[in-house]
Design a protein around this motif. Structure first.
Motif, mmCIF file in Angstrom:
data_model
loop_
_atom_site.group_PDB
_atom_site.id
_atom_site.type_symbol
_atom_site.label_atom_id
_atom_site.label_comp_id
_atom_site.label_asym_id
_atom_site.label_seq_id
_atom_site.Cartn_x
_atom_site.Cartn_y
_atom_site.Cartn_z
ATOM 1 N N GLY A 9 32.508 45.873 35.708
ATOM 2 C CA GLY A 9 33.136 46.109 36.642
ATOM 3 C C GLY A 9 33.882 47.198 36.993
ATOM 4 O O GLY A 9 33.533 47.684 38.113
ATOM 5 N N LEU B 76 42.313 43.200 39.760
ATOM 6 C CA LEU B 76 41.527 41.937 39.505
ATOM 7 C C LEU B 76 41.047 42.778 38.103
ATOM 8 O O LEU B 76 40.277 41.598 37.048
ATOM 9 C CB LEU B 76 40.826 41.734 40.416
ATOM 10 C CG LEU B 76 41.662 41.462 41.416
ATOM 11 C CD1 LEU B 76 41.028 41.105 43.203
ATOM 12 C CD2 LEU B 76 42.692 39.704 41.381
ATOM 13 N N LEU B 77 40.360 43.560 38.479
ATOM 14 C CA LEU B 77 38.943 43.899 37.493
ATOM 15 C C LEU B 77 40.044 44.354 36.209
ATOM 16 O O LEU B 77 38.678 44.043 35.282
ATOM 17 C CB LEU B 77 38.035 45.144 38.008
ATOM 18 C CG LEU B 77 37.071 44.337 38.847
ATOM 19 C CD1 LEU B 77 35.779 45.494 39.335
ATOM 20 C CD2 LEU B 77 36.524 43.636 38.696
ATOM 21 N N ARG C 269 37.679 43.639 50.417
ATOM 22 C CA ARG C 269 37.658 44.591 49.007
ATOM 23 C C ARG C 269 36.770 45.666 49.427
ATOM 24 O O ARG C 269 36.373 46.714 49.341
ATOM 25 C CB ARG C 269 36.604 43.307 48.389
ATOM 26 C CG ARG C 269 37.432 42.239 47.609
ATOM 27 C CD ARG C 269 37.674 43.229 46.284
ATOM 28 N NE ARG C 269 37.638 43.655 45.844
ATOM 29 C CZ ARG C 269 37.785 44.890 45.381
ATOM 30 N NH1 ARG C 269 39.021 45.092 45.945
ATOM 31 N NH2 ARG C 269 37.396 46.108 43.847
ATOM 32 N N GLU D 217 32.844 49.382 40.460
ATOM 33 C CA GLU D 217 33.968 50.096 41.368
ATOM 34 C C GLU D 217 34.585 51.447 41.250
ATOM 35 O O GLU D 217 34.130 51.716 42.708
ATOM 36 C CB GLU D 217 35.337 49.225 41.093
ATOM 37 C CG GLU D 217 36.438 49.516 41.769
ATOM 38 C CD GLU D 217 37.045 48.427 42.457
ATOM 39 O OE1 GLU D 217 36.272 47.057 42.652
ATOM 40 O OE2 GLU D 217 37.236 47.836 43.655
ATOM 41 N N SER E 253 35.159 39.654 41.387
ATOM 42 C CA SER E 253 36.274 40.408 42.254
ATOM 43 C C SER E 253 37.281 39.555 43.632
ATOM 44 O O SER E 253 38.323 40.244 44.037
ATOM 45 C CB SER E 253 35.890 41.865 42.511
ATOM 46 O OG SER E 253 35.532 42.286 43.807
#
Lengths: 134, 186
Positions: free
Chosen positions: B125, B116-117, B28, B129, A24
């Motif tokens: 992912g 993005l995920l 992030r 998250e 990510s």
């Protein structure tokens, strides 16, 4: 640097978690990376602007010290205005040197200013006395 | 004189490389803490400025925990401001009939794991998250610094400005919570 949970009960899923988080972070879009780059450059420029400050401070402080020292030396070596008066040039050398050494006393004294205003007369009177004695 | 210039240039290059190394992870982390990309970018920028201003002169070996210490402080400040704003909003809208709707609007959107995920279509992912955003801030930070960034207990404690025992407690609870949540997703 290797992660610290190698010996935990869950190394497999922790390793997977690390990989997913890395993915990510690596997949950030161009606009975000551009903003990060600008932020980084701005932070570094801030440091660049701050670096010369101590040098200028030191130079300014040194200049101020030199100027102060020069003024002090000039003040000590320069005679006062009373001792260099043209009226005393005709007086004897002893009297002139006496006046020069007592400049500060005259300036700081509380005596009547009239005495100092008549110094020319007293010098003439002393010269007359010496002539008559001679 | 040229040697001095070279030293400064080398220091700046090392500092630039360090910030480049940590900036994505820092972003992030901030994004998971705030739930918002723009807020996260602002916080990372503030952390960079604070780090450079206060700690750039420290040895490079000490930079990692110090940078995350600055970032952690910024994140805590952000949470405090958000809490205060939330209280004022609660007082302001106390007599309104749509209190529940306001709370939902203020809550972080845990269903959105980020572009993005989402693009990767990675369920694992997304699950990670979501689970991370549901953790309490201190537990999440302990997990990310220890497990992802790889700081040891002492460095993590320095970054989070707490005792090493607190780090171990936060991490233990984070691991238990994450495992439970991820098993539900599976």
């Amino acid at each position: 640097m290797k992660p610290a949970e190698k010996n935990s009960d869950h190394p497999a899923w922790l390793a997977q978690a690390r990989d997913l988080l890395d993915e990510s972070a690596q997949a950030l879009d161009a606009a975000t990376l551009s903003r990060l780059n600008r932020a980084r450059q701005a932070a570094l420029e801030q440091r660049h602007r701050r670096l010369p400050r101590p040098w200028f401070l030191s130079a300014g402080l040194a200049s101020a010290c030199v100027l102060l020292l020069a003024m002090a030396v000039w003040h000590v070596r320069t005679p006062g205005p009373v001792a260099t008066g043209p009226a005393l040039s005709s007086a004897p050398a002893a009297a002139s040197s006496s006046f020069s050494s007592n400049d500060m006393d005259m300036v700081s004294s509380d005596d009547s200013l009239e005495l100092y205003q008549d110094l020319e007369f007293y010098a003439w009177l002393e010269a007359q006395d010496q002539d008559s004695d001679g | 004189m040229s040697g001095r210039v070279n030293v400064v240039t080398t220091d700046e290059r090392t500092l630039d490389q360090f910030l480049k190394h940590v900036e994505r992870r820092a972003l992030r982390m901030a994004e998971m803490a705030t739930g918002q990309r723009d807020e996260a970018l602002d916080l990372v920028q503030e952390a960079m400025f604070g780090f450079v201003r206060h700690y750039a002169s420290k040895p490079a070996t000490e930079w990692m925990p110090l940078f995350y210490r600055v970032l952690d402080s910024r994140l805590n400040d952000w949470h405090r401001r958000r809490t205060v704003r939330g209280r004022w909003m609660a007082v302001w809208t106390h007599n309104a009939d749509d209190d529940e709707a306001d709370e939902i609007a203020q809550a972080p959107d845990t269903n959105d794991p980020g572009p993005l995920l989402r693009l990767a279509g990675n369920e694992a992912g997304q699950a990670l998250e979501t689970a991370l955003t549901r953790l309490p801030p201190r537990q999440r930070q302990a997990f990310l610094l220890r497990v992802w960034e790889g700081l040891d207990v002492a460095a993590t404690a320095q970054a989070m400005q707490c005792s090493q025992g607190s780090v171990k407690t936060h991490l233990s609870r984070a691991l238990a919570s994450l495992r439970g949540q991820l098993e539900e997703f599976a």
